[in-house]
Design an enzyme around this catalytic site. Sequence first.
Site, PDB file in Angstrom:
ATOM      1  N   ASP A 126       0.905  -1.112  -0.043  1.00 17.04           N
ATOM      2  CA  ASP A 126       0.139   0.027  -0.024  1.00 17.04           C
ATOM      3  C   ASP A 126       0.779   1.052  -0.208  1.00 17.04           C
ATOM      4  OD1 ASP A 126       0.788  -0.466   2.825  1.00 17.04           O
ATOM      5  OD2 ASP A 126      -0.729   1.237   3.186  1.00 17.04           O
ATOM      6  N   GLU A 183      -0.025  -0.646   5.555  1.00 14.92           N
ATOM      7  CA  GLU A 183       1.102  -0.165   6.664  1.00 14.92           C
ATOM      8  C   GLU A 183       1.065   1.439   6.767  1.00 14.92           C
ATOM      9  OE1 GLU A 183       4.460   1.719   8.180  1.00 14.92           O
ATOM     10  OE2 GLU A 183       3.735   2.185   6.321  1.00 14.92           O
TER      11      GLU A 183
HETATM   12 ZN   LIG Z   1       6.746   2.453   4.019  1.00  9.87          ZN
END
Ligand SMILES: [Zn+2]
Length: 448
Positions: A90, A152
Amino acid sequence: MDLRGRIADLMPQAREELAELVAIKSVADPRQFPPEECHRAARWVLDHFTALGFDDARLAETSDGSNAVVGSRQCARPDAPTVLLYAHYDVQPPLDDAAWQTPPFELVEKDGRWYGRGTADCKGNILMHLLALRALGDDVPVNLKLVVEGSEEQGTGGLEAFVVDNPDLLRADTILVCDTGNAAVGHPAATVSLRGMVNVVVTVEALTSEVHSGMFGGAAPDALAALIAMLAGLRDSAGNTTIEGLDNTRRWEGEPYPPEQFRGDAGLLDGVQLLGDGSVSDMLWARPSVTVLGIDCPPVVGSAAAIVPKAAARLNLRIPPGLAPDVAQKALEAHLHRTAPWGVHVTIEVEATGSPFRATIDGPAYRAMGAAMLEAYEKPMASLGQGGSIPLCNVFTDTYPDAEIILMGVEEPQALIHAPNESVDPREISAMALTEALFLQRYAAGTT
Ligand SMILES: [Zn+2]
């Protein structure tokens, strides 16, 4: 052909693949981008690692609804150590579209760098893993595990919970957390220290309601003035954070952060001074630092000639390794209560805390990484600190207390991760892939 030559030959393919991956708008926020984009990125990662022998690779849904790609690959040697490779697919949203000089979701080469959201953070690190493993071919002398997470950047904690719930799945002797970068292009480094933090909202109340500043000002206590005095008491005139009980004299022992580079990186205006008595690296990585993130009080437009009865501020205290969040939190709370003037009522709400992280740097993996970086870059590995937090590192430490955790990757300062015009230097991708391949060889040899 040697590893370096093989990686050089593989770079054109790596560029095409990174371009494919960057074109997928994998921002893990369904309010901004359709979730199909993240699914496509997850499938892309899954397919590419499956093709490299991660036969059991699959998508694992985490508690926040994102999908982590997990898998493993055994080597022939039964007593070989296990290395877990980490990255995330992501990306941050583009933020200010107008500030981008190239389309954010298109890999564009300019002055030798590859621009695009995620080229460095963290899709460049995914390509680094792929290149390292392709260069080694069948000759990977360790057992590998893989986790490439999908949320994340959102801080929703999906993988953190997944690790706690599935400790055996990702258990390893060494974990390569590939989501940081070198000190500069061509200057290899591992990140060995991350700051923790304490976030609080402090609210000050002095009056039951607003009163006219002409009729009451001078004798009636002003909640905003009280808050300002308390906030001013968090620093001295040099800018050092001065919370009683928190040591603000410690020194950073690793690589220094050159002040001129820091001025540029932080965008200091002409004549504005750096804060604190210590060096830049002392202030960033070895000492506590408090920032006022926001204040609730009447905005200028719409404010009246009235004494403010109630005001609040959100504070972010960053803490270095060696300082526990609960100790820092208590010191901050005591400091705010102690410095509150005029008997105003103070309430403090703790919003979040996170532990600092310090890597162990005396184990066989760290030594093997140092040797690999020296060979790949012909320069010794430096130790860097990082001001931000990576909560996953603390979860790894708590879950696998014996594992060595090494933070590295292609995100050097020029990459401008999280900002518009993110880019990666392809030389970092190839040199870090070479580093990773050499590391796997040397680590296996060192643990035979
Ligand atoms: Zn990162």
